[in-house]
Scaffold this motif. Structure first.
Motif, PDB file in Angstrom:
ATOM      1  N   ASN A   1      -6.246   6.601  10.238  1.00 20.46           N
ATOM      2  CA  ASN A   1      -4.800   6.604  10.009  1.00 20.46           C
ATOM      3  C   ASN A   1      -4.518   7.154   8.616  1.00 20.46           C
ATOM      4  O   ASN A   1      -4.726   6.483   7.605  1.00 20.46           O
ATOM      5  N   THR A   2      -4.059   8.400   8.570  1.00 24.74           N
ATOM      6  CA  THR A   2      -3.866   9.090   7.292  1.00 24.74           C
ATOM      7  C   THR A   2      -2.916   8.349   6.362  1.00 24.74           C
ATOM      8  O   THR A   2      -3.186   8.196   5.160  1.00 24.74           O
ATOM      9  N   GLU A   3      -1.793   7.870   6.903  1.00 27.81           N
ATOM     10  CA  GLU A   3      -0.807   7.201   6.067  1.00 27.81           C
ATOM     11  C   GLU A   3      -1.346   5.895   5.486  1.00 27.81           C
ATOM     12  O   GLU A   3      -1.154   5.598   4.305  1.00 27.81           O
ATOM     13  N   LEU A   4      -2.038   5.109   6.311  1.00 28.54           N
ATOM     14  CA  LEU A   4      -2.585   3.841   5.813  1.00 28.54           C
ATOM     15  C   LEU A   4      -3.713   4.074   4.817  1.00 28.54           C
ATOM     16  O   LEU A   4      -3.898   3.291   3.881  1.00 28.54           O
ATOM     17  N   VAL A   5      -4.469   5.147   5.005  1.00 25.86           N
ATOM     18  CA  VAL A   5      -5.519   5.488   4.033  1.00 25.86           C
ATOM     19  C   VAL A   5      -4.887   5.790   2.680  1.00 25.86           C
ATOM     20  O   VAL A   5      -5.386   5.373   1.635  1.00 25.86           O
ATOM     21  N   ARG A   6      -3.763   6.510   2.706  1.00 27.10           N
ATOM     22  CA  ARG A   6      -3.069   6.830   1.454  1.00 27.10           C
ATOM     23  C   ARG A   6      -2.595   5.537   0.774  1.00 27.10           C
ATOM     24  O   ARG A   6      -2.754   5.370  -0.444  1.00 27.10           O
ATOM     25  N   VAL A   7      -2.014   4.634   1.553  1.00 23.62           N
ATOM     26  CA  VAL A   7      -1.549   3.364   0.988  1.00 23.62           C
ATOM     27  C   VAL A   7      -2.725   2.549   0.450  1.00 23.62           C
ATOM     28  O   VAL A   7      -2.642   1.925  -0.617  1.00 23.62           O
ATOM     29  N   TYR A   8      -3.826   2.562   1.186  1.00 20.92           N
ATOM     30  CA  TYR A   8      -5.026   1.833   0.779  1.00 20.92           C
ATOM     31  C   TYR A   8      -5.482   2.287  -0.604  1.00 20.92           C
ATOM     32  O   TYR A   8      -5.787   1.470  -1.481  1.00 20.92           O
ATOM     33  N   HIS A   9      -5.514   3.604  -0.825  1.00 19.32           N
ATOM     34  CA  HIS A   9      -5.953   4.130  -2.124  1.00 19.32           C
ATOM     35  C   HIS A   9      -4.951   3.797  -3.226  1.00 19.32           C
ATOM     36  O   HIS A   9      -5.341   3.497  -4.366  1.00 19.32           O
ATOM     37  N   ILE A  10      -3.654   3.834  -2.901  1.00 24.05           N
ATOM     38  CA  ILE A  10      -2.638   3.487  -3.896  1.00 24.05           C
ATOM     39  C   ILE A  10      -2.785   2.029  -4.336  1.00 24.05           C
ATOM     40  O   ILE A  10      -2.762   1.716  -5.533  1.00 24.05           O
ATOM     41  N   LEU A  11      -2.956   1.138  -3.340  1.00 24.31           N
ATOM     42  CA  LEU A  11      -3.104  -0.281  -3.666  1.00 24.31           C
ATOM     43  C   LEU A  11      -4.387  -0.542  -4.452  1.00 24.31           C
ATOM     44  O   LEU A  11      -4.388  -1.324  -5.411  1.00 24.31           O
ATOM     45  N   ARG A  12      -5.468   0.112  -4.053  1.00 22.68           N
ATOM     46  CA  ARG A  12      -6.740  -0.089  -4.754  1.00 22.68           C
ATOM     47  C   ARG A  12      -6.637   0.375  -6.203  1.00 22.68           C
ATOM     48  O   ARG A  12      -7.124  -0.290  -7.127  1.00 22.68           O
ATOM     49  N   GLU A  13      -5.980   1.527  -6.409  1.00 22.47           N
ATOM     50  CA  GLU A  13      -5.812   2.047  -7.759  1.00 22.47           C
ATOM     51  C   GLU A  13      -4.939   1.110  -8.604  1.00 22.47           C
ATOM     52  O   GLU A  13      -5.236   0.856  -9.784  1.00 22.47           O
TER      53      GLU A  13
END
Length: 227
Positions: A8-20
């Motif tokens: 899921n491209t969108e959730l992957v993007r959110v995942y990286h934002i939250l991790r950062e």
């Protein structure tokens, strides 16, 4: 990366934002700014989890107060309203509730306006007494002395059309929490709701109960005059 997210491209993007974001806060210097950011991220995490589950519910009192106290610690919170049913002395002695009260006191110290409507059972506040019994009065006085606006309402004076959970809290105009209790005053489930309609309805209900009840400070004055 959890495999459930990888496709899921969108959730992957959110995942990286939250991790950062988490890494940035964790690696910052200790102090008030870091603590404030941590509290706000925890509160946001509570909201995200509530939205993700769809039901917005938590089981048991422990998980509820973790969520409740995290939202209560949001730095830009301005107003916190609550109505709490007090059926017996045991419900005010619960260590989890005592810990949550400390979080409420901390909010008052930050300048948050806190109003709590306490719905007292007839056994704890008989009709022939100006003040509740000694079983719960010190607990109420402690809240009053910490700067909370405490309003008392006898359980028998609840409006006849009152329905749903009595225990409710409202955070500004963006969040409402409700708590279902069993016959032993134990938490069955709790829900957090961020829908504007639900928040508006809860505020109207709390305002109504607040107007029916009597401020604890006024009751103290009545008790003093009756001596």
């Amino acid at each position: 990366m959890p495999p459930e997210l990888a496709t899921n491209t969108e959730l992957v993007r959110v995942y990286h934002i939250l991790r950062e974001a988490l890494f940035t806060v964790a690696s910052g210097p200790d102090g008030i700014p870091k603590e404030t950011l941590t509290q706000k991220i925890v509160a946001l995490g509570v909201q995200l989890r509530a939205m993700a589950t769809g039901t917005n519910t938590f089981a048991g009192s422990g998980s509820w107060y973790v969520a409740h106290d995290a939202v209560l610690a949001v730095p830009d919170l301005r107003e916190y309203l609550a109505v709490v049913r007090v059926r017996d002395p045991e419900c005010v002695r619960d260590p989890v509730i005592q810990e949550s009260l400390r979080a409420t006191f901390a909010a008052v110290n930050r300048g948050v306006l806190v109003e709590r409507v306490l719905v007292i059972s007839d056994t704890l506040w008989p009709g022939d007494r100006v003040l509740p019994t000694d079983d719960v009065r010190p607990w109420i006085e402690d809240q009053h002395n910490h700067g909370l606006r405490v309003i008392l309402l006898r359980e028998r004076d609840l409006p006849t059309d009152t329905s749903g959970p009595i225990d409710t809290c409202v955070f500004d105009d963006w969040g409402v929490g409700t708590r279902d209790l069993d016959d032993r005053s134990q938490t069955v489930r709790v829900a957090l709701d961020f829908a504007p309609g639900a928040v508006r309805a809860a505020r109207e209900r709390l305002d109504r109960l607040s107007q029916i009840g009597i401020p604890f400070g006024e009751l103290l004055e009545r008790a003093e005059r009756s001596r």
